[in-house]
Design a protein around this motif. Structure first.
Motif, mmCIF file in Angstrom:
data_model
loop_
_atom_site.group_PDB
_atom_site.id
_atom_site.type_symbol
_atom_site.label_atom_id
_atom_site.label_comp_id
_atom_site.label_asym_id
_atom_site.label_seq_id
_atom_site.Cartn_x
_atom_site.Cartn_y
_atom_site.Cartn_z
ATOM 1 N N SER A 1 0.835 -1.206 0.000
ATOM 2 C CA SER A 1 0.000 0.000 0.000
ATOM 3 C C SER A 1 0.868 1.253 0.000
ATOM 4 C CB SER A 1 -0.974 -0.006 1.179
ATOM 5 O OG SER A 1 -0.301 0.197 2.398
ATOM 6 N N TRP A 2 2.007 1.215 0.683
ATOM 7 C CA TRP A 2 2.912 2.361 0.686
ATOM 8 C C TRP A 2 3.463 2.612 -0.715
ATOM 9 C CZ3 TRP A 2 6.293 1.310 5.647
ATOM 10 C CH2 TRP A 2 5.501 1.491 6.778
ATOM 11 N N ILE A 3 3.772 1.544 -1.432
ATOM 12 C CA ILE A 3 4.276 1.698 -2.798
ATOM 13 C C ILE A 3 3.193 2.277 -3.698
ATOM 14 C CG2 ILE A 3 5.106 0.467 -4.845
ATOM 15 C CD1 ILE A 3 6.485 -1.475 -2.786
ATOM 16 N N VAL A 4 1.983 1.789 -3.551
ATOM 17 C CA VAL A 4 0.880 2.303 -4.361
ATOM 18 C C VAL A 4 0.685 3.793 -4.094
ATOM 19 C CG1 VAL A 4 -1.622 2.197 -4.686
ATOM 20 C CG2 VAL A 4 -0.279 0.097 -4.633
ATOM 21 N N GLU A 5 0.815 4.198 -2.835
ATOM 22 C CA GLU A 5 0.656 5.612 -2.477
ATOM 23 C C GLU A 5 1.761 6.495 -3.058
ATOM 24 O OE1 GLU A 5 -1.708 7.359 -0.766
ATOM 25 O OE2 GLU A 5 -2.907 5.540 -0.839
ATOM 26 N N THR A 6 2.972 5.952 -3.142
ATOM 27 C CA THR A 6 4.106 6.772 -3.579
ATOM 28 C C THR A 6 4.440 6.596 -5.060
ATOM 29 O OG1 THR A 6 5.664 5.071 -2.852
ATOM 30 C CG2 THR A 6 5.157 6.848 -1.299
ATOM 31 N N ALA A 7 4.125 5.445 -5.632
ATOM 32 C CA ALA A 7 4.461 5.181 -7.043
ATOM 33 C C ALA A 7 3.498 4.146 -7.616
ATOM 34 C CB ALA A 7 5.891 4.699 -7.156
ATOM 35 N N PRO A 8 2.272 4.545 -7.928
ATOM 36 C CA PRO A 8 1.269 3.584 -8.384
ATOM 37 C C PRO A 8 1.635 2.850 -9.664
ATOM 38 C CG PRO A 8 0.457 5.839 -8.551
ATOM 39 C CD PRO A 8 1.771 5.887 -7.868
ATOM 40 N N SER A 9 2.606 3.351 -10.409
ATOM 41 C CA SER A 9 2.959 2.690 -11.662
ATOM 42 C C SER A 9 3.976 1.558 -11.499
ATOM 43 C CB SER A 9 3.513 3.716 -12.654
ATOM 44 O OG SER A 9 4.711 4.260 -12.151
ATOM 45 N N GLN A 10 4.479 1.346 -10.279
ATOM 46 C CA GLN A 10 5.461 0.287 -10.066
ATOM 47 C C GLN A 10 4.828 -1.075 -10.295
ATOM 48 O OE1 GLN A 10 8.586 0.452 -9.688
ATOM 49 N NE2 GLN A 10 9.102 2.371 -8.712
ATOM 50 N N LEU A 11 5.503 -1.946 -11.034
ATOM 51 C CA LEU A 11 5.027 -3.296 -11.302
ATOM 52 C C LEU A 11 5.604 -4.225 -10.252
ATOM 53 C CD1 LEU A 11 3.591 -5.336 -13.104
ATOM 54 C CD2 LEU A 11 5.687 -5.473 -14.464
ATOM 55 N N LEU A 12 4.739 -4.890 -9.524
ATOM 56 C CA LEU A 12 5.161 -5.804 -8.465
ATOM 57 C C LEU A 12 4.523 -7.164 -8.682
ATOM 58 C CD1 LEU A 12 4.540 -3.425 -5.464
ATOM 59 C CD2 LEU A 12 6.708 -3.891 -6.581
ATOM 60 N N TYR A 13 5.230 -8.202 -8.320
ATOM 61 C CA TYR A 13 4.691 -9.551 -8.391
ATOM 62 C C TYR A 13 4.576 -10.131 -6.991
ATOM 63 C CZ TYR A 13 5.759 -9.597 -13.399
ATOM 64 O OH TYR A 13 5.811 -9.322 -14.730
ATOM 65 N N SER A 14 3.475 -10.821 -6.740
ATOM 66 C CA SER A 14 3.326 -11.602 -5.516
ATOM 67 C C SER A 14 3.676 -13.033 -5.872
ATOM 68 C CB SER A 14 1.887 -11.549 -5.006
ATOM 69 O OG SER A 14 1.533 -10.239 -4.693
ATOM 70 N N VAL A 15 4.640 -13.608 -5.169
ATOM 71 C CA VAL A 15 5.126 -14.942 -5.505
ATOM 72 C C VAL A 15 5.037 -15.839 -4.279
ATOM 73 C CG1 VAL A 15 7.103 -16.283 -6.321
ATOM 74 C CG2 VAL A 15 6.731 -13.969 -7.186
ATOM 75 N N GLU A 16 4.518 -17.039 -4.485
ATOM 76 C CA GLU A 16 4.528 -18.063 -3.438
ATOM 77 C C GLU A 16 5.394 -19.209 -3.932
ATOM 78 O OE1 GLU A 16 0.607 -19.202 -2.233
ATOM 79 O OE2 GLU A 16 0.132 -17.177 -1.545
ATOM 80 N N ILE A 17 6.245 -19.710 -3.042
ATOM 81 C CA ILE A 17 7.197 -20.753 -3.417
ATOM 82 C C ILE A 17 7.132 -21.868 -2.380
ATOM 83 C CG2 ILE A 17 9.641 -21.271 -3.796
ATOM 84 C CD1 ILE A 17 9.928 -18.243 -4.391
ATOM 85 N N GLU A 18 7.181 -23.089 -2.885
ATOM 86 C CA GLU A 18 7.246 -24.222 -1.959
ATOM 87 C C GLU A 18 8.010 -25.362 -2.604
ATOM 88 O OE1 GLU A 18 3.236 -26.750 -2.395
ATOM 89 O OE2 GLU A 18 2.902 -24.737 -1.634
ATOM 90 N N GLN A 19 8.634 -26.185 -1.750
ATOM 91 C CA GLN A 19 9.379 -27.326 -2.261
ATOM 92 C C GLN A 19 8.477 -28.546 -2.210
ATOM 93 O OE1 GLN A 19 13.105 -28.212 -0.310
ATOM 94 N NE2 GLN A 19 13.927 -29.036 -2.217
ATOM 95 N N GLU A 20 8.413 -29.256 -3.333
ATOM 96 C CA GLU A 20 7.600 -30.456 -3.444
ATOM 97 C C GLU A 20 8.332 -31.643 -2.822
ATOM 98 O OE1 GLU A 20 4.377 -30.399 -5.055
ATOM 99 O OE2 GLU A 20 4.809 -28.282 -4.709
ATOM 100 N N ASN A 21 7.606 -32.737 -2.598
ATOM 101 C CA ASN A 21 8.206 -33.931 -2.000
ATOM 102 C C ASN A 21 9.324 -34.522 -2.860
ATOM 103 O OD1 ASN A 21 6.529 -33.800 0.215
ATOM 104 N ND2 ASN A 21 4.977 -35.116 -0.696
ATOM 105 N N ASP A 22 9.237 -34.333 -4.174
ATOM 106 C CA ASP A 22 10.268 -34.872 -5.068
ATOM 107 C C ASP A 22 11.494 -33.966 -5.178
ATOM 108 O OD1 ASP A 22 9.340 -32.789 -6.628
ATOM 109 O OD2 ASP A 22 8.648 -34.055 -8.275
ATOM 110 N N GLY A 23 11.516 -32.868 -4.409
ATOM 111 C CA GLY A 23 12.660 -31.967 -4.390
ATOM 112 C C GLY A 23 12.559 -30.783 -5.320
ATOM 113 N N ARG A 24 11.626 -30.817 -6.258
ATOM 114 C CA ARG A 24 11.469 -29.679 -7.167
ATOM 115 C C ARG A 24 10.813 -28.526 -6.423
ATOM 116 N NH1 ARG A 24 7.776 -31.296 -11.882
ATOM 117 N NH2 ARG A 24 6.596 -32.019 -10.099
ATOM 118 N N TRP A 25 11.025 -27.317 -6.955
ATOM 119 C CA TRP A 25 10.432 -26.108 -6.388
ATOM 120 C C TRP A 25 9.287 -25.663 -7.271
ATOM 121 C CZ3 TRP A 25 11.603 -24.073 -1.747
ATOM 122 C CH2 TRP A 25 12.756 -24.567 -1.117
ATOM 123 N N LEU A 26 8.191 -25.263 -6.650
ATOM 124 C CA LEU A 26 7.031 -24.730 -7.350
ATOM 125 C C LEU A 26 6.914 -23.256 -7.011
ATOM 126 C CD1 LEU A 26 4.321 -24.945 -8.917
ATOM 127 C CD2 LEU A 26 3.257 -25.542 -6.731
#
Length: 129
Positions: free
Chosen positions: A77-102
């Motif tokens: 929200s602070w970024i939106v207030e100061t620079a609404p044009s900034q492109l941001l990504y929300s990323v969720e990461i987890e390691q699977e049982n086989d060792g790969r990352w999602l």
């Protein structure tokens, strides 16, 4: 735009085995983006604090790297207030049982697997872009 790439920040928190490294990496990138936005807008911390409706000391601490207890939603929200044009990504990461990352990039509804967290984020962004 932020100097630090999200995957680079993630790697740092994984390397030092920080609790909840994905969250801290996202926050680190958000704070870097906020710092850049304030500089681009030529806003000092006093003026930015007034604009954001927060205490000067709170903003100052966050910008100095003490952001563990600051929610991601607040940082966004602070970024939106100061620079609404900034492109941001929300990323969720987890390691699977086989060792790969999602990695799931929520903003563009993209999923990807890879051998490393960095690879999964990069693949997801490429897939969704």
């Amino acid at each position: 735009m932020a100097d630090r790439h999200p995957a680079e920040a993630l790697s740092v928190y994984f390397d030092v085995e920080y609790p909840d490294p994905a969250t801290m990496a996202r926050k680190s990138v958000l704070v870097s983006t906020l710092r850049d936005a304030l500089q681009n807008q030529k806003l000092g911390t006093d003026a930015a604090a007034v604009l954001l409706g927060v205490e000067h000391q709170v903003l100052k601490q966050v910008l100095r790297g003490r952001f563990r207890d600051t929610p991601e939603t607040t940082l966004r929200s602070w970024i939106v207030e100061t620079a609404p044009s900034q492109l941001l990504y929300s990323v969720e990461i987890e390691q699977e049982n086989d060792g790969r990352w999602l990695a799931e990039v929520l903003d563009i509804a993209a999923l990807a697997y890879a051998k490393t967290p960095l690879g999964a984020v990069a693949a997801a962004i490429r897939t969704g872009a």
